[in-house]
Design a protein around this motif. Structure first.
Motif, mmCIF file in Angstrom:
data_model
loop_
_atom_site.group_PDB
_atom_site.id
_atom_site.type_symbol
_atom_site.label_atom_id
_atom_site.label_comp_id
_atom_site.label_asym_id
_atom_site.label_seq_id
_atom_site.Cartn_x
_atom_site.Cartn_y
_atom_site.Cartn_z
ATOM 1 N N CYS A 1 5.083 -7.546 -3.696
ATOM 2 C CA CYS A 1 4.077 -6.398 -3.554
ATOM 3 C C CYS A 1 4.654 -5.225 -2.686
ATOM 4 C CB CYS A 1 2.790 -7.180 -2.953
ATOM 5 S SG CYS A 1 2.057 -8.292 -4.127
ATOM 6 N N ARG A 2 5.289 -5.734 -1.379
ATOM 7 C CA ARG A 2 5.925 -4.495 -0.590
ATOM 8 C C ARG A 2 6.634 -3.731 -1.509
ATOM 9 N NH1 ARG A 2 5.611 -9.095 2.714
ATOM 10 N NH2 ARG A 2 7.869 -9.673 2.147
ATOM 11 N N ALA A 3 7.599 -4.168 -2.480
ATOM 12 C CA ALA A 3 8.449 -3.431 -3.118
ATOM 13 C C ALA A 3 7.712 -2.389 -4.083
ATOM 14 C CB ALA A 3 9.620 -4.176 -3.985
ATOM 15 N N VAL A 4 6.799 -2.983 -4.794
ATOM 16 C CA VAL A 4 5.758 -2.127 -5.527
ATOM 17 C C VAL A 4 5.022 -1.133 -4.752
ATOM 18 C CG1 VAL A 4 3.893 -2.315 -7.395
ATOM 19 C CG2 VAL A 4 5.631 -3.926 -7.451
ATOM 20 N N SER A 5 4.613 -1.560 -3.728
ATOM 21 C CA SER A 5 4.000 -0.466 -3.030
ATOM 22 C C SER A 5 4.655 0.790 -2.729
ATOM 23 C CB SER A 5 3.265 -1.325 -1.658
ATOM 24 O OG SER A 5 2.583 -0.408 -0.760
ATOM 25 N N ALA A 6 5.748 0.275 -2.138
ATOM 26 C CA ALA A 6 6.839 1.613 -1.833
ATOM 27 C C ALA A 6 7.222 2.222 -3.213
ATOM 28 C CB ALA A 6 8.337 0.866 -0.991
ATOM 29 N N LEU A 7 7.298 1.697 -4.398
ATOM 30 C CA LEU A 7 7.416 2.403 -5.513
ATOM 31 C C LEU A 7 6.511 3.223 -5.869
ATOM 32 C CD1 LEU A 7 9.018 2.672 -8.292
ATOM 33 C CD2 LEU A 7 7.637 0.744 -9.202
ATOM 34 N N LEU A 8 5.272 2.827 -5.809
ATOM 35 C CA LEU A 8 3.927 3.456 -6.228
ATOM 36 C C LEU A 8 3.677 4.868 -5.080
ATOM 37 C CD1 LEU A 8 1.333 0.702 -6.584
ATOM 38 C CD2 LEU A 8 2.471 2.388 -8.413
ATOM 39 N N ALA A 9 4.142 4.618 -3.971
ATOM 40 C CA ALA A 9 4.039 5.703 -2.855
ATOM 41 C C ALA A 9 5.220 6.727 -3.072
ATOM 42 C CB ALA A 9 4.305 5.087 -1.389
ATOM 43 N N ALA B 1 6.092 7.834 -6.227
ATOM 44 C CA ALA B 1 5.410 8.518 -7.479
ATOM 45 C C ALA B 1 5.768 10.188 -7.337
ATOM 46 C CB ALA B 1 4.379 8.216 -8.155
ATOM 47 N N ALA B 2 6.352 10.486 -8.463
ATOM 48 C CA ALA B 2 6.775 12.115 -8.535
ATOM 49 C C ALA B 2 5.441 12.742 -8.796
ATOM 50 C CB ALA B 2 7.642 12.395 -9.296
ATOM 51 N N ASP B 3 4.227 12.288 -9.460
ATOM 52 C CA ASP B 3 3.418 12.909 -10.210
ATOM 53 C C ASP B 3 1.859 12.224 -9.331
ATOM 54 O OD1 ASP B 3 3.417 10.738 -11.406
ATOM 55 O OD2 ASP B 3 3.076 11.500 -13.261
ATOM 56 N N ALA B 4 1.727 11.331 -8.581
ATOM 57 C CA ALA B 4 0.675 10.862 -8.005
ATOM 58 C C ALA B 4 1.155 10.444 -6.306
ATOM 59 C CB ALA B 4 0.175 9.760 -8.773
ATOM 60 N N SER B 5 -0.092 9.937 -5.576
ATOM 61 C CA SER B 5 -0.094 9.578 -4.353
ATOM 62 C C SER B 5 -1.359 8.699 -4.344
ATOM 63 C CB SER B 5 -0.218 10.696 -3.460
ATOM 64 O OG SER B 5 -1.418 11.391 -3.719
ATOM 65 N N PHE B 6 -1.161 7.829 -3.406
ATOM 66 C CA PHE B 6 -2.137 6.702 -3.166
ATOM 67 C C PHE B 6 -2.643 6.642 -1.806
ATOM 68 C CE2 PHE B 6 0.474 5.647 -6.932
ATOM 69 C CZ PHE B 6 -0.509 5.267 -7.910
ATOM 70 N N ALA B 7 -4.037 6.449 -1.719
ATOM 71 C CA ALA B 7 -4.519 6.207 -0.330
ATOM 72 C C ALA B 7 -4.328 4.878 0.189
ATOM 73 C CB ALA B 7 -6.040 6.507 -0.370
ATOM 74 N N GLN B 8 -4.216 3.708 -0.765
ATOM 75 C CA GLN B 8 -3.958 2.688 -0.328
ATOM 76 C C GLN B 8 -2.807 1.869 -1.143
ATOM 77 O OE1 GLN B 8 -8.077 1.202 -0.538
ATOM 78 N NE2 GLN B 8 -8.167 1.107 1.651
ATOM 79 N N PRO B 9 -1.737 2.150 -1.129
ATOM 80 C CA PRO B 9 -0.871 1.753 -2.244
ATOM 81 C C PRO B 9 -0.483 0.169 -2.009
ATOM 82 C CG PRO B 9 0.066 2.961 -0.394
ATOM 83 C CD PRO B 9 -1.032 3.230 -0.256
ATOM 84 N N ASP B 10 -0.604 -0.223 -0.836
ATOM 85 C CA ASP B 10 -0.713 -1.840 -0.347
ATOM 86 C C ASP B 10 -1.706 -2.578 -1.511
ATOM 87 O OD1 ASP B 10 1.364 -1.305 1.194
ATOM 88 O OD2 ASP B 10 0.399 -1.787 2.869
ATOM 89 N N THR B 11 -2.826 -2.180 -1.166
ATOM 90 C CA THR B 11 -3.854 -2.803 -2.236
ATOM 91 C C THR B 11 -3.744 -2.490 -3.571
ATOM 92 O OG1 THR B 11 -5.507 -2.345 -0.344
ATOM 93 C CG2 THR B 11 -6.354 -2.842 -2.591
ATOM 94 N N VAL B 12 -3.302 -1.461 -4.121
ATOM 95 C CA VAL B 12 -2.946 -1.483 -5.483
ATOM 96 C C VAL B 12 -1.892 -2.367 -5.954
ATOM 97 C CG1 VAL B 12 -2.446 0.377 -7.131
ATOM 98 C CG2 VAL B 12 -4.069 1.136 -5.309
ATOM 99 N N ALA B 13 -0.956 -2.282 -5.028
ATOM 100 C CA ALA B 13 0.339 -3.115 -5.400
ATOM 101 C C ALA B 13 -0.032 -4.539 -5.557
ATOM 102 C CB ALA B 13 1.327 -2.945 -4.463
ATOM 103 N N VAL B 14 -0.997 -5.153 -4.624
ATOM 104 C CA VAL B 14 -1.304 -6.400 -4.605
ATOM 105 C C VAL B 14 -2.298 -6.823 -6.045
ATOM 106 C CG1 VAL B 14 -2.981 -8.121 -3.510
ATOM 107 C CG2 VAL B 14 -1.160 -6.833 -2.076
ATOM 108 N N ILE B 15 -2.984 -6.076 -6.288
ATOM 109 C CA ILE B 15 -3.937 -6.223 -7.514
ATOM 110 C C ILE B 15 -3.067 -6.186 -8.617
ATOM 111 C CG2 ILE B 15 -6.096 -5.433 -8.764
ATOM 112 C CD1 ILE B 15 -6.690 -6.477 -6.060
ATOM 113 N N TYR C 1 -6.698 4.827 -9.569
ATOM 114 C CA TYR C 1 -6.713 4.671 -8.036
ATOM 115 C C TYR C 1 -5.667 5.876 -7.392
ATOM 116 C CZ TYR C 1 -10.022 0.833 -8.123
ATOM 117 O OH TYR C 1 -10.870 0.397 -8.133
ATOM 118 N N ALA C 2 -4.918 6.440 -7.977
ATOM 119 C CA ALA C 2 -4.321 7.545 -7.527
ATOM 120 C C ALA C 2 -4.989 8.671 -6.868
ATOM 121 C CB ALA C 2 -3.320 8.233 -8.728
ATOM 122 N N VAL C 3 -4.773 9.237 -5.899
ATOM 123 C CA VAL C 3 -5.343 10.396 -5.420
ATOM 124 C C VAL C 3 -5.555 11.493 -6.235
ATOM 125 C CG1 VAL C 3 -5.491 12.105 -3.468
ATOM 126 C CG2 VAL C 3 -4.962 9.466 -2.959
ATOM 127 N N GLY C 4 -6.626 11.978 -6.352
ATOM 128 C CA GLY C 4 -6.726 13.140 -7.809
ATOM 129 C C GLY C 4 -7.002 12.369 -8.954
#
Length: 220
Positions: A142-150, A152-166, A206-209
């Motif tokens: 989950c920590r690795a996936v959270s860092a991966l999502l954060a 992303a070249a074309d998206a950002s996340f307000a809560q990447p940790d939560t998104v990664a866990v789910i 759940y990506a910002v925007g």
């Protein structure tokens, strides 16, 4: 006096290639006995015989059956998590859709490389208190996936940790069901497509925007 947790660990860790090979042979033999004879008949005596070592040699590394089973489960989950973590490193900074596709493909490939082995290992996790091991390994992923999502070249996340866990939990649950039901190759291919749709649709929502507000307000 050692704690119960320490008693479940290997007696000693191999430091030479010969010792490491012996441990690998013992763990692979454990898996073979589990798959062939089931959990109840998986004894240290049968494992030692399958591995071609004495019971005394087995006990040099594993003090009892529970330590042996926990070590086998840990090795399997470590292999899966390392594959996922390596994928996260490789996909760092890419666009969201190919990133998620690569992540899901890697996870499925690692979990289902040996479906019969995964079924045997789920037995250990369910019957012998493997929850703590599962949580530790899933936490790393989950920590690795959270860092991966954060990244992303074309998206950002307000809560990447939560998104990664789910996301990781959803994939784990679906694959647990797939392993237990012994799916055909056709079913697995369809599952891969469905998980790609589920994974990308979820993280994009759940990506910002993205469609965040719609996602959290829509009825169940």
């Amino acid at each position: 006096m050692k704690s119960d947790n320490l008693q479940l660990q290997p007696r000693k860790m191999p430091v030479q290639s010969r010792s490491a090979a012996t441990v690998d042979a013992i763990l692979e033999a454990t898996l073979q006995v589990l798959m062939a004879e089931g959990l109840e008949r998986c004894t240290t005596t049968r494992v030692a015989e399958r591995a071609g070592v004495s019971v005394g040699t087995l006990y040099q590394y594993f003090p009892h059956k529970q330590s042996l089973l926990n070590s086998l489960l840990t090795r399997h989950l470590h292999d899966v998590s390392q594959a996922v973590i390596a994928c996260c490193r490789e996909q760092h900074g890419t666009a969201l859709q190919p990133m998620v596709r690569a992540l899901i493909g890697t996870y499925i490939g690692a979990k289902l490389a040996r479906p019969e082995a995964s079924r045997a290992l789920y037995m250990i996790a369910m019957a012998h208190g493997g929850e703590e091991i599962l949580q530790q390994v899933q936490g790393k992923m989950c920590r690795a996936v959270s860092a991966l999502l954060a990244s992303a070249a074309d998206a950002s996340f307000a809560q990447p940790d939560t998104v990664a866990v789910i996301l990781v939990s959803a994939l784990a649950g679906a694959l647990c069901h797939a392993v237990g039901s012994d799916p055909s190759a056709t079913t697995l291919e369809a599952m891969h497509q469905h998980l790609n749709t589920l994974g990308y649709g979820y993280v994009r929502a759940y990506a910002v925007g993205g469609n965040y507000d719609a996602a959290i307000s829509s009825p169940l």
